[in-house]
Every structure is written in C-alpha cells, then in structure tokens.
Design an enzyme around this catalytic site. Structure first.
Site, short mmCIF file in Angstrom:
data_model
loop_
_atom_site.label_atom_id
_atom_site.label_comp_id
_atom_site.label_asym_id
_atom_site.label_seq_id
_atom_site.Cartn_x
_atom_site.Cartn_y
_atom_site.Cartn_z
N TYR A 157 7.70 -66.54 -37.06
CA TYR A 157 7.83 -66.09 -38.45
C TYR A 157 7.03 -67.00 -39.38
CZ TYR A 157 10.11 -64.41 -42.73
OH TYR A 157 10.37 -63.87 -43.98
N SER A 175 6.45 -65.47 -47.76
CA SER A 175 7.78 -66.11 -47.71
C SER A 175 7.60 -67.59 -48.03
CB SER A 175 8.38 -65.96 -46.31
OG SER A 175 9.52 -66.81 -46.14
#
Length: 256
Positions: free
Chosen positions: A156, A143
């Site tokens: 995350y 990501s």
C-alpha cells in the site's frame, strides 16, 4: 452558479466510501458524473441512494487494472456525455496488511494493479480527450501513507507513493494542454474498508475506532465528504493556479 456547473466528471471506485462521497459532492456542485466501479451491485445501490436528476449520473462496471476494460468505460462515458472535464482516480484497496517479507507476488501484483496501475490506465485513456479540448482537471487520491510510514502495509505504501510521484510527473507533462493534475492525501476516513481494518487489527471495532480517533489532533475521524470537499476544490476554477500539488486531509495526523 455552482462551481462545477455542467462539467463532466469520471470517478473510479465511485460506488462506496470516498468515491461515493466524491460522486455526491460533484453532483451537488452541478457536474454530470460517470461512476466507474467493479461492483455492479454497489453501483446500482449507489444510483438508487443518490436519486440524481435523470441523465446526470451514469454507472459503468469496469476493472481499472485491465486496460481494454477501463479504456472502453472511458470511451463510453465520453460518448454518453460528450466530453470529460474531470477525472477522480479513487479506486483502491488496502490489503494485504503485511510486511515485505510476508507479501506474496500475487498479493503485491493485485494491489498494484488497482492502486497504481489503475491510476495510470484511467489517466492514460482520459488524457487524449482532455488534450483535444485543451482543458481538464485530474485529482488522484493518494494517502498520507505516501509520506509517512505506518509499518505492516508495504504494498500500500509503495502504491500510494507511486500515485503521488505520477501526479507530479503528469502535472509537468500536461500543463501545456491546460490540464491540472493534483493529489489528495487522506488520513483516517470512515469507510467500510477502514471499518474492516479496525475490526481486524483490534479486539473490537469500538476499541479500534477509539484508538484511531485519539490519534488525530482534531480528535475526530474524517468522513468521505471531507475528502470530497478537497477534490471539488482542486477540480474547480478556484484552483486554476494549482497543479502538481498535494492537499493533505488528515485531521492533523501528519503534523504530529
């Protein structure tokens, strides 16, 4: 001839979102696909939606964070298809949307189990098959959170940073077996998971979508097919000289 004709691919988290986009594109490119997902209902729905030619798509219900379970799913995929040429490590979750001091140990462990440990375990159990055949391509879905800070999603960020780092380490270790390992770093992509986050973080989904879209220099939201295109490129011979690299697919967000 299609770019991935008769290749065998495993996609984790393949029943929805980016994973389903990857499964769809891989099938279109001529691959046989093993879809691994925790949600049996979604697996069945995805299979019906894709209506792939008989034998080209098989589904396996498994939790990527549990070694015995994912190892069995990988073995079964190899048994059913006879080889494994491609692994797409896509399975992932976002929540909790919290800063470090707010995150419980259980919340931290749950996210890491899927987003980083799941990549490690899936890769670990696919690698021996690829090493034996002396070829393979692994694409990890990281990501832009691995290179940028959004704030408020500490677990995350940590997990996606770990995936990016693992990609580079493994690319070095397994190049001698002709195994290429790369990462795709998506930005904002329209999936059910992103929709839920926009609904949570903004007064309405419409406001959240408008704000997220406006943040992209291209002024549009990514689609799973955009990520799948990058994945299939990295999995193909078109990327034969690329390993240990990142492809950022974010509409220009990280270039701001």
């Amino acid at each position: 001839m299609k770019r991935l004709e008769d290749k065998v691919a495993i996609v984790t988290g393949g029943a929805a979102g980016i994973g389903l986009g990857c499964v769809t594109r891989l099938l279109d490119e001529g691959a046989f696909v093993a879809m691994i997902d925790l949600d049996e209902r979604r697996c069945l729905a995805a299979s019906r939606q894709l209506a792939a030619e008989e034998g080209r798509l098989r589904t396996y219900v498994a939790d990527v964070g549990k070694e015995a379970v994912i190892a069995e799913a990988v073995r079964n995929a190899h048994r059913d298809f006879g080889k494994i040429d491609i692994l797409v490590n896509n399975a992932g979750i976002v929540r909790p949307w919290k800063s470090t001091h707010e995150v419980t140990e259980q919340e931290w462990d749950q996210l890491q189990a899927v987003n980083s440990k799941g990549v490690f375990l899936s890769t670990k159990h696919v690698l021996p098959f690829m090493m034996e055949q002396k070829s393979g391509a692994i694409v990890n879905i990281s990501s832009i959170a691995a290179i940028l800070s959004f704030g408020g999603i500490s677990p995350y960020h940590a997990a996606k940073g770990a995936v990016r780092a693992m990609t580079k380490n493994d690319a070095m270790d397994y190049a001698k077996y002709n195994i290429r390992i790369n990462a795709v770093l998506p930005g904002f992509v329209m999936t059910d998971m992103v929709r839920e986050e926009l609904e949570t973080l903004y007064p309405s989904y419409e406001e959240g979508l408008a704000a997220a879209t406006a943040a992209q220099p291209l002024n549009l939201m990514g689609q799973p097919s955009d990520i799948a295109a990058a994945v299939c490129f990295l999995a193909s011979e078109d990327a034969r000289y690329i390993t240990g690299s990142d492809i950022i697919v974010d509409g220009g967000y990280s270039a701001r």
